[in-house]
Design a protein around this motif. Structure first.
Motif, PDB file in Angstrom:
ATOM      1  N   TRP A 150       0.796  -1.162  -0.012  1.00 50.00           N
ATOM      2  CA  TRP A 150      -0.002  -0.160  -0.031  1.00 50.00           C
ATOM      3  C   TRP A 150       1.005   1.280  -0.107  1.00 50.00           C
ATOM      4  O   TRP A 150       0.626   2.144  -0.597  1.00 50.00           O
ATOM      5  CB  TRP A 150      -0.800  -0.060   1.092  1.00 50.00           C
ATOM      6  N   TRP A 151       1.910   1.306   0.789  1.00 51.46           N
ATOM      7  CA  TRP A 151       2.878   2.345   0.954  1.00 51.46           C
ATOM      8  C   TRP A 151       3.434   2.434  -0.512  1.00 51.46           C
ATOM      9  O   TRP A 151       3.422   4.087  -1.090  1.00 51.46           O
ATOM     10  CB  TRP A 151       3.822   2.051   1.903  1.00 51.46           C
ATOM     11  N   VAL A 156       4.000   5.962  -5.708  1.00 50.18           N
ATOM     12  CA  VAL A 156       3.401   6.044  -7.282  1.00 50.18           C
ATOM     13  C   VAL A 156       2.352   7.220  -7.381  1.00 50.18           C
ATOM     14  O   VAL A 156       2.445   8.180  -8.252  1.00 50.18           O
ATOM     15  CB  VAL A 156       3.279   4.949  -7.737  1.00 50.18           C
ATOM     16  N   ALA A 157       1.257   7.161  -6.570  1.00 50.45           N
ATOM     17  CA  ALA A 157       0.217   8.104  -6.572  1.00 50.45           C
ATOM     18  C   ALA A 157       0.565   9.435  -6.284  1.00 50.45           C
ATOM     19  O   ALA A 157       0.028  10.376  -6.974  1.00 50.45           O
ATOM     20  CB  ALA A 157      -1.040   7.599  -5.689  1.00 50.45           C
ATOM     21  N   LEU A 158       1.331   9.655  -5.218  1.00 47.26           N
ATOM     22  CA  LEU A 158       1.865  11.004  -5.167  1.00 47.26           C
ATOM     23  C   LEU A 158       2.893  11.538  -5.807  1.00 47.26           C
ATOM     24  O   LEU A 158       2.627  12.603  -6.497  1.00 47.26           O
ATOM     25  CB  LEU A 158       2.741  11.011  -3.601  1.00 47.26           C
ATOM     26  N   ALA A 159       3.606  10.571  -6.635  1.00 48.43           N
ATOM     27  CA  ALA A 159       4.491  11.173  -7.624  1.00 48.43           C
ATOM     28  C   ALA A 159       3.839  11.383  -8.907  1.00 48.43           C
ATOM     29  O   ALA A 159       3.966  12.412  -9.554  1.00 48.43           O
ATOM     30  CB  ALA A 159       5.512  10.081  -8.322  1.00 48.43           C
ATOM     31  N   GLY A 200      12.059  16.816  -9.544  1.00 49.30           N
ATOM     32  CA  GLY A 200      12.642  16.019 -10.599  1.00 49.30           C
ATOM     33  C   GLY A 200      12.989  14.478 -10.174  1.00 49.30           C
ATOM     34  O   GLY A 200      12.713  13.855 -10.798  1.00 49.30           O
ATOM     35  N   VAL A 201      13.559  14.745  -9.109  1.00 47.09           N
ATOM     36  CA  VAL A 201      14.652  13.603  -8.607  1.00 47.09           C
ATOM     37  C   VAL A 201      13.323  12.737  -7.973  1.00 47.09           C
ATOM     38  O   VAL A 201      13.499  11.131  -7.872  1.00 47.09           O
ATOM     39  CB  VAL A 201      15.727  13.884  -7.812  1.00 47.09           C
ATOM     40  N   PHE A 202      12.243  13.137  -7.523  1.00 48.01           N
ATOM     41  CA  PHE A 202      11.369  12.444  -6.879  1.00 48.01           C
ATOM     42  C   PHE A 202      10.808  11.426  -7.995  1.00 48.01           C
ATOM     43  O   PHE A 202      10.366  10.540  -7.443  1.00 48.01           O
ATOM     44  CB  PHE A 202      10.506  13.341  -5.999  1.00 48.01           C
ATOM     45  N   LEU A 203      10.212  12.127  -8.892  1.00 40.49           N
ATOM     46  CA  LEU A 203       9.441  11.613  -9.953  1.00 40.49           C
ATOM     47  C   LEU A 203      10.213  10.573 -10.513  1.00 40.49           C
ATOM     48  O   LEU A 203       9.997   9.385 -10.866  1.00 40.49           O
ATOM     49  CB  LEU A 203       9.230  12.623 -11.243  1.00 40.49           C
ATOM     50  N   ILE A 207      10.035   5.990 -10.714  1.00 33.32           N
ATOM     51  CA  ILE A 207       9.988   4.799 -11.796  1.00 33.32           C
ATOM     52  C   ILE A 207      10.242   3.300 -11.560  1.00 33.32           C
ATOM     53  O   ILE A 207       9.436   2.468 -11.744  1.00 33.32           O
ATOM     54  CB  ILE A 207      10.828   5.519 -13.068  1.00 33.32           C
ATOM     55  N   PRO A 208      11.052   3.175 -10.595  1.00 33.68           N
ATOM     56  CA  PRO A 208      11.298   1.687 -10.446  1.00 33.68           C
ATOM     57  C   PRO A 208      10.296   1.163  -9.659  1.00 33.68           C
ATOM     58  O   PRO A 208       9.873   0.098  -9.644  1.00 33.68           O
ATOM     59  CB  PRO A 208      12.504   1.919  -9.528  1.00 33.68           C
ATOM     60  N   ILE A 209       9.436   1.931  -8.915  1.00 37.15           N
ATOM     61  CA  ILE A 209       8.147   1.226  -8.240  1.00 37.15           C
ATOM     62  C   ILE A 209       7.204   0.837  -9.137  1.00 37.15           C
ATOM     63  O   ILE A 209       6.585  -0.159  -8.897  1.00 37.15           O
ATOM     64  CB  ILE A 209       7.877   2.265  -6.968  1.00 37.15           C
ATOM     65  N   VAL A 210       7.208   1.764 -10.089  1.00 38.52           N
ATOM     66  CA  VAL A 210       5.996   1.481 -11.247  1.00 38.52           C
ATOM     67  C   VAL A 210       6.512   0.351 -11.715  1.00 38.52           C
ATOM     68  O   VAL A 210       5.743  -0.598 -12.182  1.00 38.52           O
ATOM     69  CB  VAL A 210       5.875   2.583 -12.179  1.00 38.52           C
ATOM     70  N   ALA A 211       7.731   0.073 -12.205  1.00 40.82           N
ATOM     71  CA  ALA A 211       8.264  -1.239 -13.188  1.00 40.82           C
ATOM     72  C   ALA A 211       8.047  -2.289 -12.048  1.00 40.82           C
ATOM     73  O   ALA A 211       7.853  -3.511 -12.725  1.00 40.82           O
ATOM     74  CB  ALA A 211       9.706  -1.015 -13.250  1.00 40.82           C
TER      75      ALA A 211
END
Length: 470
Positions: A150-151, A156-159, A200-203, A207-211
């Motif tokens: 969930w975290w 990902v939702a926050l990004a 920018g670095v947060f976004l 990405i690895p979490i989406v993958a």
């Protein structure tokens, strides 16, 4: 006496609700690193409340995990607090780098005991600034395996929200009311932050979490089920995050986005438990290759934009600014204040005494834009020793994560951690409560197991081996 009831991964404990409320609070108040932002007091007080509630309300096994994180945070806070211990006047004046200030201090306030730090008020500020990261780190350590998933969804939702907010900010122009920090990059997509570099670095780190989620979903498919919809959705999300990271105008964020994109196929293929479909479907491999090439081609088009980070790399280079010009000064400051440092939070005040005439500008330098140098200047050898210990732990955790015993979540966390650490060599993202808290959460995911995994053998810790969530 606490009851020894088992931890259920599908239960929602009230502490999780409190943590979620604190996280929402942090999103809207923790995106700036400046100590003079008045509402930074909100997440700090909220962090104290969360820590207290976690210590009171967590079940025993989860309490043990949170307590270990609290102990780690206490060690860091203790190093900062050591600089607030008063020293006799002669000892204080004998500290490296303090002599020029001793005479003036004695003339103004007389010879008296003083804290080691040259700016004890700002060192106290640095100490209090640790609270949000400690609080969320404790909550992350106490989270069950399902709750960690969930975290990850929340990050990902926050990004995604920060990326969309950045689009709105660009559309509204420099005076957009959607930028709620008084000192910010008014012409850039800062999202939920005050600084475009931090957004920018947060976004990129998301990405690895989406993958990871895409890989987990693909692995759960049975033979005959098509993974293309999952990959298409993940590809859209990944491209959107990478494009917005480049569009912030931050040079390192653009590089971080490229690194994160390169890591996506590695997350799929360099994994001890490959996704079933990838071995059986040549068209799927072709789709991944085509998607990767198309993503890089579209991002390369952004180089033509004058305001993009990639465009700035080509037009201005990586070191053609004040950051590279002050490196000799930072090196001199480090030598002058070793081994004890000038005091956490003192950089901006001390730098003014070293600033040359050629370095004078209408603006002032509020940070070294290189946290390695700034840690050495402010924290001295104790601060560097703590950093080395952390780096060693992260290196070992990364190696373990990419072996058979690691989970998909720990691998994604390792990529995010190294992106944040690398960004700290060119800026100060971890001085924001939001990104320092993110680093704490990622560190917990990399170095620890979920509470219900305590009794499992080491090779059973992989989330995918049990068919659970990321």
């Amino acid at each position: 006496m606490r009851s020894r009831r088992p931890v259920k991964s599908n239960s929602v404990h009230w502490t999780l609700v409190v943590t979620a409320l604190f996280a929402v609070l942090l999103v809207f108040t923790g995106g700036s690193s400046r100590g003079d932002v008045s509402f930074l007091i909100i997440p700090r007080v909220g962090a104290l409340v969360l820590i207290a509630l976690l210590l009171i309300g967590l079940p025993p096994r989860q309490f043990a995990h949170a307590a270990r994180m609290l102990a780690a945070g206490t060690i860091v806070a203790g190093l900062v607090a050591l600089q607030l211990i008063p020293l006799p006047p002669s000892w204080w004046a004998a500290l490296p780098g303090h002599a020029p200030y001793a005479t003036l201090a004695d003339q103004v306030a007389g010879a008296r005991w003083r804290p080691m730090s040259l700016t004890p008020d700002l060192t106290t500020e640095s100490l209090v600034a640790l609270l949000p990261a400690i609080a969320l780190g404790m909550a992350a350590a106490a989270a069950t395996r399902r709750q960690r998933s969930w975290w990850a969804y929340a990050i990902v939702a926050l990004a995604s929200f920060s990326a969309l907010l950045g689009l709105v900010q660009l559309a509204d122009g420099p005076d957009s009311v959607m930028r709620w920090y008084p000192i910010t990059n008014q012409a850039s997509a800062v999202g939920i932050f005050a600084n475009r570099n931090h957004n920018g670095v947060f976004l990129a780190a998301a990405i690895p979490i989406v993958a990871m989620f895409a890989r987990e979903r693909c692995r759960r498919l049975t033979r005959g089920q098509a993974p293309e919809p999952i990959l298409f959705g993940a590809g859209v999300a990944i491209f959107g995050l990478a494009a917005m990271a480049v569009s912030t105008g931050s040079r390192f964020a653009s590089i971080a986005a490229m690194i994160a994109l390169i890591a996506v196929p590695i997350q799929f293929f360099a994994n001890p438990r490959p996704v079933f479909a990838w071995r059986s479907s040549p068209r799927l491999r072709l789709a991944l290759l085509a998607g990767t090439v198309a993503t890089f081609a579209l991002l390369a088009a952004l180089v033509m934009l004058a305001g993009s980070g990639l465009g700035r790399i080509f037009n201005e280079g990586l070191g053609d600014d004040v950051r590279s010009s002050i490196l000799p000064t930072l090196s001199q400051m480090t030598r002058d204040f070793l081994p004890f440092g000038s005091g956490y939070g003192s950089f901006s005040s001390v730098f003014r005494n070293y600033e040359s005439f050629d370095q004078l500008r209408l603006t002032y330098l509020n940070a070294a834009h290189n946290d390695l140098f700034q840690l050495a200047i402010e924290g001295g050898l104790p601060g560097l020793a703590l950093l080395i210990g952390y780096i060693v732990a992260i290196v070992r955790g990364t190696i373990n994560a990419w072996r058979t015993g690691g989970s998909d979540l720990s691998r994604a966390a390792s990529i995010g951690i190294w992106l944040l650490l690398a960004a700290s060599l060119f800026d100060y993202p971890l001085r924001t409560p939001l990104l320092s808290s993110l680093l704490a959460v990622l560190t917990v995911w990399l170095l620890t197991t979920a509470p219900e995994d305590d009794a499992l053998p080491r090779d059973a810790h992989n989330l995918g081996a049990r068919g659970r969530g990321a």
